[in-house]
Design a protein around this motif. Structure first.
Motif, short mmCIF file in Angstrom:
data_model
loop_
_atom_site.label_atom_id
_atom_site.label_comp_id
_atom_site.label_asym_id
_atom_site.label_seq_id
_atom_site.Cartn_x
_atom_site.Cartn_y
_atom_site.Cartn_z
N SER A 1 5.42 -14.10 15.42
CA SER A 1 4.10 -13.66 14.98
C SER A 1 3.03 -14.52 15.64
N TYR A 2 1.84 -14.01 15.66
CA TYR A 2 0.70 -14.80 16.14
C TYR A 2 -0.21 -15.06 14.97
N GLU A 3 -0.93 -16.15 15.05
CA GLU A 3 -1.90 -16.42 14.01
C GLU A 3 -3.26 -15.93 14.47
N GLU A 4 -3.87 -15.09 13.70
CA GLU A 4 -5.22 -14.61 14.02
C GLU A 4 -6.23 -15.72 13.79
N ASP A 5 -7.47 -15.49 14.24
CA ASP A 5 -8.51 -16.51 14.08
C ASP A 5 -8.75 -16.84 12.61
N GLN B 1 2.60 -10.10 12.44
CA GLN B 1 3.98 -9.99 12.84
C GLN B 1 4.06 -9.13 14.11
N VAL B 2 4.65 -9.66 15.17
CA VAL B 2 4.76 -8.89 16.40
C VAL B 2 6.20 -8.40 16.59
N LEU B 3 7.15 -9.30 16.40
CA LEU B 3 8.55 -8.90 16.48
C LEU B 3 9.18 -9.13 15.11
N GLY C 1 7.48 0.39 25.88
CA GLY C 1 6.82 0.24 24.58
C GLY C 1 5.32 0.38 24.79
N HIS C 2 4.63 0.90 23.77
CA HIS C 2 3.18 1.07 23.94
C HIS C 2 2.48 -0.29 23.97
N ASN C 3 1.19 -0.29 24.30
CA ASN C 3 0.42 -1.53 24.35
C ASN C 3 0.51 -2.24 23.00
N GLY C 4 0.81 -3.52 23.06
CA GLY C 4 0.85 -4.29 21.82
C GLY C 4 2.15 -4.16 21.06
N SER C 5 3.17 -3.58 21.68
CA SER C 5 4.43 -3.42 20.96
C SER C 5 5.28 -4.69 21.01
N GLY C 6 4.81 -5.69 21.72
CA GLY C 6 5.51 -6.97 21.70
C GLY C 6 6.41 -7.25 22.88
N LYS C 7 6.24 -6.48 23.95
CA LYS C 7 7.11 -6.67 25.12
C LYS C 7 6.90 -8.05 25.75
N SER C 8 5.61 -8.38 25.99
CA SER C 8 5.33 -9.67 26.63
C SER C 8 5.75 -10.82 25.73
N THR C 9 5.53 -10.65 24.44
CA THR C 9 5.92 -11.69 23.50
C THR C 9 7.42 -11.92 23.58
N PHE C 10 8.18 -10.83 23.62
CA PHE C 10 9.64 -10.93 23.72
C PHE C 10 10.02 -11.71 24.99
N ASP D 1 6.87 -8.83 34.14
CA ASP D 1 6.03 -8.33 33.06
C ASP D 1 4.89 -7.49 33.65
N GLU D 2 5.12 -6.23 33.73
CA GLU D 2 4.17 -5.27 34.31
C GLU D 2 3.69 -5.71 35.68
N SER D 3 4.63 -6.18 36.49
CA SER D 3 4.28 -6.77 37.78
C SER D 3 3.73 -5.77 38.78
N THR E 1 7.59 -2.41 31.80
CA THR E 1 6.73 -1.51 32.57
C THR E 1 6.15 -0.39 31.71
N HIS E 2 5.09 0.21 32.23
CA HIS E 2 4.53 1.40 31.61
C HIS E 2 4.80 2.63 32.47
N HIS E 3 5.42 2.40 33.64
CA HIS E 3 5.68 3.52 34.55
C HIS E 3 7.09 4.05 34.32
N1 LIG Z 1 -2.19 -15.20 22.11
C1 LIG Z 1 -2.26 -14.26 21.15
N2 LIG Z 1 -2.93 -14.50 20.00
C2 LIG Z 1 -2.99 -13.57 19.02
N3 LIG Z 1 -2.42 -12.36 19.11
C3 LIG Z 1 -1.74 -12.04 20.21
C4 LIG Z 1 -1.63 -12.98 21.30
N4 LIG Z 1 -0.91 -12.40 22.28
C5 LIG Z 1 -0.58 -11.18 21.85
N5 LIG Z 1 -1.08 -10.96 20.61
C6 LIG Z 1 -0.89 -9.74 19.81
O1 LIG Z 1 0.48 -9.50 19.69
C7 LIG Z 1 0.77 -8.13 19.84
C8 LIG Z 1 1.83 -7.94 20.91
O2 LIG Z 1 1.37 -8.40 22.14
P1 LIG Z 1 2.19 -8.31 23.48
O3 LIG Z 1 1.35 -8.91 24.53
O4 LIG Z 1 3.54 -8.87 23.27
O5 LIG Z 1 2.30 -6.75 23.69
P2 LIG Z 1 2.79 -5.95 24.95
O6 LIG Z 1 3.85 -5.03 24.49
O7 LIG Z 1 3.12 -6.85 26.07
O8 LIG Z 1 1.51 -5.10 25.30
P3 LIG Z 1 0.96 -4.63 26.73
O9 LIG Z 1 1.69 -3.40 27.08
O10 LIG Z 1 -0.48 -4.38 26.48
O11 LIG Z 1 1.19 -5.75 27.69
C9 LIG Z 1 -0.54 -7.44 20.17
O12 LIG Z 1 -0.97 -6.79 19.01
C10 LIG Z 1 -1.46 -8.55 20.53
O13 LIG Z 1 -2.76 -8.27 20.08
#
Ligand SMILES: Nc1ncnc2c1ncn2[C@@H]1O[C@H](COP(=O)(O)OP(=O)(O)OP(=O)(O)O)[C@@H](O)[C@H]1O
Ligand SMILES: [Mg+2]
Lengths: 272, 293
Positions: B17-21, B27-29, B46-55, B176-178, B209-211
């Motif tokens: 999870s990330y902590e908001e301001d 919760q992301v994953l 996965g759609h934008n914000g689905s947590g791929k980069s976080t993973f 990561d979406e290179s 990827t998104h493609h």
């Molecule tokens: N540094 C951060 N601080 C707070 N929230 C974050 C941070 N990074 C990502 N998030 C939040 O975590 C969620 C997942 O982000 P993530 O970057 O993993 O998604 P993603 O699947 O890679 O999306 P995208 O396709 O846009 O790259 C999003 O809702 C995003 O707003």
């Protein structure tokens, strides 16, 4: 804008180009010291000749050298005026109302102009024209490495310089893009009062700042992913090596300095 | 523990999870359990914000999970007493290439940049030289070794970034979406490089990827949705369920959509299809069959 090059590096393969950048850094410092050793017309003459020899050795076109002198023409003129009109001496050359010009003043002016000329030529020949910014950064990092022991962040400083050099062209490109985008929205950067023009820059600076922070953040992550953890335990691909050429150069420079001091003792003509 | 050995990457019930301001945790994953074998080529959708980069960032310890386990090559990287050295070793094993080619090149000269990773690892200089030359020739950028990165095209910059990872001799590379910021030519350069890496070096590939037409090049597609593994299978299996994909905010590749639409309109087409070539063959067979019959 794609073609901006940093610094004024002039590609070439002259003797000076081939020297070790650390040695060039040392040599340019020594050369500056040498220019302050000069006292009389003979040593200044030798200094001038040495500058010409350096220019010829580096094979940098004279026009380029002149371009680096241009920004300081004003300072040169100022120096001349100050020295000619405000130096008093024994040999009066010219007198009109409150203006007195002495031979000493004229000589001082000539010497100072020569000194500044040599300073600029020396620094630009050894450093900016014949050394790439990256080589210079490496030189600074390796030359000052011993300072790490007294906790001077030498590596960090060099890293900052490298990243700055890497990103300046990218940011210039970006500024260009943002300016075009703002122009397309009707922004006007070229007319109006100074204050208005400065105000017009705000919509450029803010997006630029925001994007720079994002870049910095991404770059930091990418560097971490590549195992960056500061200078500790880090090796380098290219290690600098002093070669015979470098030792010969510093020997010549020291000899040059000593001869200047000796020539000063000849006591010929006006001594500064 | 027994089956962790079989997977190069294994995650168990991973939560992040990330902590908001305002201090709220987002919760992301929430419970990702996956196993990826050595040499596999996996696409992650996965759609934008689905947590791929976080993973992805959890796998090389740029981020730390709230709970759950991650095993890399049999090593538990979520345990408390992991050493710095182990962390650098994990980052060496799992290289990462990001989206913006500009923001991952550090040095002002291509070969210096490629050397950056090995330098950080403390490799002797002669070996770095050798690795840099090899990595650059592998991605076809040898002739640009002394160039400045800012004068290269997007695809070339991305290949330099890839070379920078290759020089660290990784076992796995995460993209990561290179290709997201590249034009079609650059995208093809990078995708071909990825294929080549897997073919010639046997490197495990995870391509986020998104493609969709990039995803079909992988052996396996994983779809993340709502912080969980939503679908996991071969490209044929995944794209055979367009409605399920739509629910996760994704669509099927155009050629697959075409075939599916044709089937629905009554043209009998057998078999799934994910690439234009397979699609063309299917159509040809269908039309040719009619003529003959
Ligand atoms: N540094 C951060 N601080 C707070 N929230 C974050 C941070 N990074 C990502 N998030 C939040 O975590 C969620 C997942 O982000 P993530 O970057 O993993 O998604 P993603 O699947 O890679 O999306 P995208 O396709 O846009 O790259 C999003 O809702 C995003 O707003
Ligand atoms: Mg992402």
């Amino acid at each position: 804008m794609k073609n901006i090059s940093l610094g004024q590096y002039y590609p070439g393969n002259s003797v000076i180009h081939r020297m070790d950048p650390r040695m060039k850094l040392i040599l340019s410092l020594l050369y500056i010291v040498c220019s302050f050793l000069c006292r009389n017309i003979i040593s200044f003459g030798l200094l001038f000749v040495s500058a010409i020899v350096l220019i010829l050795l580096s094979r940098i076109p004279m026009s380029l050298i002149m371009r680096s002198i241009r920004p300081i023409l004003f300072i040169l003129a100022f120096t001349v005026v100050i020295n000619i009109f405000w130096t008093s001496g024994e040999t009066l050359l010219f007198e009109w109302k409150f203006i007195h010009i002495y031979l000493e003043g004229v000589m001082n002016a000539v010497f100072m102009v020569l000194r500044i000329f040599v300073l600029i030529v020396g620094a630009s020949l050894f450093l900016t024209y014949t050394t790439t910014p990256i080589a210079l950064t490496d030189a600074i990092e390796q030359l000052f490495a011993p300072l790490k022991r007294i906790k001077v962040p030498v590596h960090e400083f060099a890293m900052m310089m490298t990243i700055a050099l890497r990103f300046i062209p990218t940011l210039i490109d970006e500024t260009d893009k943002i300016m075009s985008a703002q122009k397309a929205r009707g922004a006007d950067f070229t007319s109006g009062s100074l204050i208005n023009r400065a105000k017009a820059l705000i919509p450029i600076l803010i997006p630029l700042f925001v994007s720079s922070f994002r870049r910095a953040d991404e770059l930091a992550t990418a560097m971490e992913c590549r195992c960056y953890h500061g200078g500790e335990g880090r090796t380098r691909m290219s290690i600098l090596h002093y070669r015979a050429l470098d030792f010969i150069a510093i020997l010549i420079m020291i000899t040059f300095g000593v001869s200047l001091v000796l020539l000063n003792m000849l006591g010929i003509g006006y001594t500064m | 523990m027994e089956n962790t050995k079989n997977y190069f990457i294994k995650t168990e019930d991973l939560c992040a999870s990330y902590e908001e301001d305002d201090g709220r945790a987002v919760q992301v994953l929430s419970g990702v359990s996956l196993g990826i074998e050595k040499g596999e080529y996996v696409a992650v959708l996965g759609h934008n914000g689905s947590g791929k980069s976080t993973f992805a960032k959890l796998l090389n310890m740029i981020l730390l999970p709230d709970s759950g386990k991650i095993y890399i090559d049999g090593t538990d990287i979520t345990r408390e007493d992991i050493t710095e050295k182990e962390i650098y070793d994990i980052r060496r094993k799992i290289g990462m290439v990001f989206q913006n080619p500009d923001n991952q090149l550090v040095a002002t000269i291509v070969e210096e940049d490629v050397a950056f990773g090995p330098e950080n690892l403390g490799i002797p200089s002669a070996e770095i030289r050798q690795r840099v030359d090899e990595a650059l020739s592998l991605v076809g950028m040898s002739e640009y070794a002394r160039h400045e990165p800012h004068r290269l095209s997007g695809g070339q910059k991305q290949r330099v970034a890839i070379a920078g990872i290759i020089a660290m001799m990784p076992d796995c590379m995460i993209f990561d979406e290179s290709t997201a910021m590249l034009d079609p030519i650059g995208r093809k350069e990078v995708m071909d490089t990825i294929d080549m890496l897997r073919r010639e070096k046997g490197i495990t590939i995870i391509n986020i990827t998104h493609h969709m037409n990039e995803a079909v090049r992988a052996d396996r597609v994983i779809v993340l949705n709502d912080g969980k593994v939503y679908m996991d299978g071969t490209p044929e299996e995944i794209f055979g369920e367009p409605y399920k994909l739509e629910l996760a905010g994704l669509e099927v590749p155009q050629c697959t959509a075409l075939i599916q639409e044709l089937s629905r309109k009554g043209l009998r087409l057998d078999g799934e299809c994910t690439t234009p070539e397979k699609c063309a063959k299917l159509l040809r067979n269908a039309i040719g069959g009619k003529k003959n019959g």
